[in-house]
Design a protein around this motif. Sequence first.
Motif, PDB file in Angstrom:
ATOM      1  N   LEU A 198       1.502   1.518  -6.287  1.00  0.00           N
ATOM      2  CA  LEU A 198       2.641   0.754  -6.697  1.00  0.00           C
ATOM      3  C   LEU A 198       3.670   0.405  -5.593  1.00  0.00           C
ATOM      4  O   LEU A 198       4.134  -0.829  -5.277  1.00  0.00           O
ATOM      5  CB  LEU A 198       3.543   1.342  -7.954  1.00  0.00           C
ATOM      6  N   ILE A 199       4.032   1.417  -4.719  1.00  0.00           N
ATOM      7  CA  ILE A 199       4.879   1.327  -3.647  1.00  0.00           C
ATOM      8  C   ILE A 199       4.172   0.342  -2.720  1.00  0.00           C
ATOM      9  O   ILE A 199       4.776  -0.557  -2.128  1.00  0.00           O
ATOM     10  CB  ILE A 199       5.317   2.773  -3.067  1.00  0.00           C
ATOM     11  N   LEU A 200       2.873   0.645  -2.363  1.00  0.00           N
ATOM     12  CA  LEU A 200       2.292  -0.138  -1.455  1.00  0.00           C
ATOM     13  C   LEU A 200       2.113  -1.735  -2.048  1.00  0.00           C
ATOM     14  O   LEU A 200       2.187  -2.488  -1.236  1.00  0.00           O
ATOM     15  CB  LEU A 200       0.751   0.417  -1.272  1.00  0.00           C
ATOM     16  N   LEU A 201       1.618  -1.802  -3.283  1.00  0.00           N
ATOM     17  CA  LEU A 201       1.729  -3.090  -3.929  1.00  0.00           C
ATOM     18  C   LEU A 201       3.093  -4.061  -3.741  1.00  0.00           C
ATOM     19  O   LEU A 201       2.928  -5.060  -3.381  1.00  0.00           O
ATOM     20  CB  LEU A 201       1.514  -3.076  -5.118  1.00  0.00           C
ATOM     21  N   SER A 202       4.236  -3.000  -3.899  1.00  0.00           N
ATOM     22  CA  SER A 202       5.360  -3.856  -3.667  1.00  0.00           C
ATOM     23  C   SER A 202       5.742  -4.368  -2.441  1.00  0.00           C
ATOM     24  O   SER A 202       6.346  -5.315  -2.235  1.00  0.00           O
ATOM     25  CB  SER A 202       6.428  -2.656  -4.157  1.00  0.00           C
ATOM     26  N   GLY A 203       5.325  -3.599  -1.571  1.00  0.00           N
ATOM     27  CA  GLY A 203       5.493  -3.894  -0.148  1.00  0.00           C
ATOM     28  C   GLY A 203       4.672  -5.156   0.090  1.00  0.00           C
ATOM     29  O   GLY A 203       5.166  -6.199   0.984  1.00  0.00           O
TER      30      GLY A 203
ATOM     31  N   ILE B  11       0.250  -8.642   6.186  1.00  0.00           N
ATOM     32  CA  ILE B  11       0.045  -8.472   4.754  1.00  0.00           C
ATOM     33  C   ILE B  11      -1.527  -8.269   4.597  1.00  0.00           C
ATOM     34  O   ILE B  11      -1.830  -7.581   3.756  1.00  0.00           O
ATOM     35  CB  ILE B  11       0.404  -9.958   4.165  1.00  0.00           C
ATOM     36  N   MET B  12      -2.389  -8.607   5.419  1.00  0.00           N
ATOM     37  CA  MET B  12      -3.947  -8.160   5.427  1.00  0.00           C
ATOM     38  C   MET B  12      -4.063  -6.660   5.636  1.00  0.00           C
ATOM     39  O   MET B  12      -4.710  -6.134   4.711  1.00  0.00           O
ATOM     40  CB  MET B  12      -4.549  -9.037   6.335  1.00  0.00           C
ATOM     41  N   ILE B  13      -3.411  -6.226   6.490  1.00  0.00           N
ATOM     42  CA  ILE B  13      -3.714  -4.776   6.804  1.00  0.00           C
ATOM     43  C   ILE B  13      -2.931  -4.115   5.515  1.00  0.00           C
ATOM     44  O   ILE B  13      -3.570  -2.985   5.119  1.00  0.00           O
ATOM     45  CB  ILE B  13      -3.298  -4.483   8.165  1.00  0.00           C
ATOM     46  N   GLY B  14      -1.780  -4.469   5.208  1.00  0.00           N
ATOM     47  CA  GLY B  14      -1.233  -3.726   3.939  1.00  0.00           C
ATOM     48  C   GLY B  14      -1.909  -3.913   2.815  1.00  0.00           C
ATOM     49  O   GLY B  14      -2.107  -2.866   2.107  1.00  0.00           O
ATOM     50  N   SER B  15      -2.688  -4.976   2.569  1.00  0.00           N
ATOM     51  CA  SER B  15      -3.675  -5.144   1.338  1.00  0.00           C
ATOM     52  C   SER B  15      -4.809  -4.265   1.402  1.00  0.00           C
ATOM     53  O   SER B  15      -5.129  -3.480   0.482  1.00  0.00           O
ATOM     54  CB  SER B  15      -3.906  -6.538   1.269  1.00  0.00           C
ATOM     55  N   GLY B  16      -5.454  -4.198   2.719  1.00  0.00           N
ATOM     56  CA  GLY B  16      -6.328  -3.316   3.069  1.00  0.00           C
ATOM     57  C   GLY B  16      -6.065  -1.693   2.610  1.00  0.00           C
ATOM     58  O   GLY B  16      -6.879  -0.976   1.682  1.00  0.00           O
ATOM     59  N   ILE B  17      -4.761  -1.317   3.060  1.00  0.00           N
ATOM     60  CA  ILE B  17      -4.374  -0.129   2.883  1.00  0.00           C
ATOM     61  C   ILE B  17      -4.216   0.159   1.200  1.00  0.00           C
ATOM     62  O   ILE B  17      -4.613   1.304   0.796  1.00  0.00           O
ATOM     63  CB  ILE B  17      -3.094   0.268   3.511  1.00  0.00           C
ATOM     64  N   LEU B  18      -3.490  -0.809   0.418  1.00  0.00           N
ATOM     65  CA  LEU B  18      -3.556  -0.913  -0.705  1.00  0.00           C
ATOM     66  C   LEU B  18      -4.662  -0.607  -1.346  1.00  0.00           C
ATOM     67  O   LEU B  18      -4.993   0.256  -2.497  1.00  0.00           O
ATOM     68  CB  LEU B  18      -2.829  -1.890  -1.421  1.00  0.00           C
TER      69      LEU B  18
END
Length: 154
Positions: A136-141, A10-17
């Motif tokens: 938006l795709i990243l936020l959804s993930g 979740i943290m890395i995905g949020s960082g990418i977002l």
Amino acid sequence: MKLFILYLYIMIGSGILFVNLYNSLVDAPNWGRNIPDSLETAKNYFQQKTPANFFKITGPLHHLIGLAVIIFLWNPYPQIRGYIISAFILFVLADVFTVIYFFPRNNILFGQKPVDPKIALQTWKEWSHMNWIRSLILLSGVVIACISLYKIYR
């Protein structure tokens, strides 16, 4: 310990977002400010490192962590299987979208010399609009991964 990997995902995905949002809010408006001069300025700025350097490291790492999340949490938490697989698919989709859609436009904006101002302006507009879709795709993930964490604690 197994949940740590989900937190990391979740943290890395949020960082990418958030890096992607930064590109939309800060970088892209500067690139399009005074084409072709603004693109030349960006090319000069990006001589040492580019946002691609960040995404080339974090993207594959994030996908590996996502696979680890699926493997390690599959049996202990069956109630989140659909969520973690959906989040993983969305993050992979964002990268596929990047390769298919954004790489060719990056090449037009930053790879060609000299840049045709009309083509560059149209390409910049396409890039800028579609980056919000990628966000938006990243936020959804990220949201779906967070829901899986919520389901575990609930």
